[in-house]
Design a protein around this motif. Sequence first.
Motif, PDB file in Angstrom:
ATOM      1  N   GLU A 453     -39.848  60.658  41.108  1.00 36.35           N
ATOM      2  CA  GLU A 453     -40.832  59.795  41.770  1.00 36.35           C
ATOM      3  C   GLU A 453     -40.520  59.671  43.266  1.00 36.35           C
ATOM      4  OE1 GLU A 453     -43.576  58.791  40.672  1.00 36.35           O
ATOM      5  OE2 GLU A 453     -43.333  59.184  38.525  1.00 36.35           O
ATOM      6  N   LYS A 454     -39.214  59.604  43.609  1.00 31.21           N
ATOM      7  CA  LYS A 454     -38.825  59.563  45.026  1.00 31.21           C
ATOM      8  C   LYS A 454     -39.250  60.847  45.738  1.00 31.21           C
ATOM      9  CE  LYS A 454     -34.803  56.480  44.747  1.00 31.21           C
ATOM     10  NZ  LYS A 454     -33.331  56.374  44.865  1.00 31.21           N
ATOM     11  N   LYS A 456     -41.688  62.802  44.865  1.00 32.53           N
ATOM     12  CA  LYS A 456     -43.153  62.789  44.967  1.00 32.53           C
ATOM     13  C   LYS A 456     -43.616  61.922  46.141  1.00 32.53           C
ATOM     14  CE  LYS A 456     -45.497  62.123  41.141  1.00 32.53           C
ATOM     15  NZ  LYS A 456     -45.843  61.567  39.817  1.00 32.53           N
ATOM     16  N   ASP A 457     -42.960  60.784  46.344  1.00 34.82           N
ATOM     17  CA  ASP A 457     -43.326  59.896  47.450  1.00 34.82           C
ATOM     18  C   ASP A 457     -43.129  60.599  48.799  1.00 34.82           C
ATOM     19  OD1 ASP A 457     -44.006  57.890  45.703  1.00 34.82           O
ATOM     20  OD2 ASP A 457     -42.059  56.867  45.827  1.00 34.82           O
ATOM     21  N   LYS A 460     -45.940  63.177  49.164  1.00 39.67           N
ATOM     22  CA  LYS A 460     -47.227  62.515  49.436  1.00 39.67           C
ATOM     23  C   LYS A 460     -47.303  62.042  50.886  1.00 39.67           C
ATOM     24  CE  LYS A 460     -48.159  60.968  44.696  1.00 39.67           C
ATOM     25  NZ  LYS A 460     -48.142  59.808  43.774  1.00 39.67           N
ATOM     26  N   ALA A 461     -46.183  61.551  51.411  1.00 41.41           N
ATOM     27  CA  ALA A 461     -46.151  61.110  52.811  1.00 41.41           C
ATOM     28  C   ALA A 461     -46.392  62.296  53.746  1.00 41.41           C
ATOM     29  CB  ALA A 461     -44.808  60.437  53.115  1.00 41.41           C
TER      30      ALA A 461
END
Length: 526
Positions: A453-454, A456-457, A460-461
């Motif tokens: 998830e980290k 992915k973040d 996405k940024a």
Amino acid sequence: MHQLDPHYVFELGLLMIMIAAGITAVAKKFKQPYPIVLVVFGALIGSFNIPGLEPLKTFITQGEIFHFVVITLFLPALIGEASLKLPFSHLKENKKPIFALAFGGTLISFLVVGFGMYYLFGFDISTAFVFAALMSATDPVSVLSIFKNLGVQKRLSIVVEGESLFNDGLAVVFFNISAFYLLSYIDAGWSGFGSGLLEFVKVISIGLIVGGGLGYAFSILTKYYDDYPLEIIFSIILFYGSFLLSESLQGSGVIAVVVASIIFGNFGAKIGMSPTTKLNISNFWEVAALLANSLVFLMVGLEITRIHLADKWLLIVAAIAIVLIARSIAVYTSLLFIKSFPLNWKHLINWGGLKGSLSIALALSLPHDFPGRENIVILSFSVVLTSLIVQGLTVKPLISFLGIKPKSEQMVEYEYLIAELHRYDTAVQEIHRIKQKLYITEQVSGELIAQYEKRKDVVKAQLNELFETNPAFREKQLDTLQKHVLYAEHEAIDKLLGDEIISNEVAEKEHEEVIDSIVQIAEKLH
């Protein structure tokens, strides 16, 4: 004899692999099309007396050795590898230009070259059309390697590769008919024409049936195993087995391999291969194809030095001109009624229709007492050499001249980010899928999910930042979404047809509309 000693043959083979690998490595390092570099170096090696390499040159330049290595040993591997990685959806999207070029274009080229050599140079009918068949085959390896380095549109690469896969099979069929049956068909008049047409259909049909049957059978076989070394062996048996079986039944071995590997790489991969198996089979054949291509083009360079041009220059120049004219007529005529196919792409496909090792191997396979064999061999070698060097080395500047733009750095970055995001999403889904099956604790699975998830973040940024500086990517995402929706529409029509809710006629019309929309979006995307 010394040359037939297995240890001696192995030593020569290993030496050739070392030379081919070294030249290929240097060419790839400097981002040059390795097939052309190999041909040039092969010609240089063949032209000079280099100590230690004379036995290799003597061994390789035996016509029987060259024909066996190229046709029986390497051709199934090269055709199989290219077909295996060709998604059926891409083939379906681009079926109109691919089949127009592969069938219509090949036939037109065959007829133009054949009648040109017959009427303009007085070749006898069989010699003229044997040469025409050799000149109908295209070898896109050099062009595709340039496309890959430049990041040229994917659809263009698919059309070029798809044409070559099918037209190689047709060229071999035309060659066999011209070399061994044409005169008897002509003598028989209209009944001979009927016999020739029947022979053509028979050869193609056998290839389709053998390839389709074995491709389906081996695809079903993969359902019962999850063992990628064994499944790689299955693929080897499939490629060579379909080729040899079809040839033994007097069918087209090339078409059998194309059909078998497309089915195996699509249907077989879908129903019976794990991701690990798909990756390992793909990697295995990629290595095999690179090795085969490297050796073949080095051998072409060595073979070229055997021809004696003598007083044939005028004939050679004229033959090259006829082949180029025939290619132009074939491309522009066959693509005349294909909608949404840019003119600059037609120009590139025309000039990028290079000739290669298949033409030379078939020429060398002719019996030594075949009428006009010497002229066929000389002209084939000359056209192939000119094609690979002159056309091959000018494809790259032609791409710039025609304004066929490669992908921008931002687009490449965007694709990398999308690929990473998809990987991480898939990884999280897999964790959720297997944690119950393998009794993984929430603490362990949650820790790994948090890591993804980290990641992915972060991605996405980066994507958001890219979207702010490149608003055009929003349109690209919209087109991608529309494309996948259209695939779903296509499957919905198939389901209605399968449930007998709509007729074949309605389904066909609806399919055409959907595919036309997919093609238009594909052009925008690429």
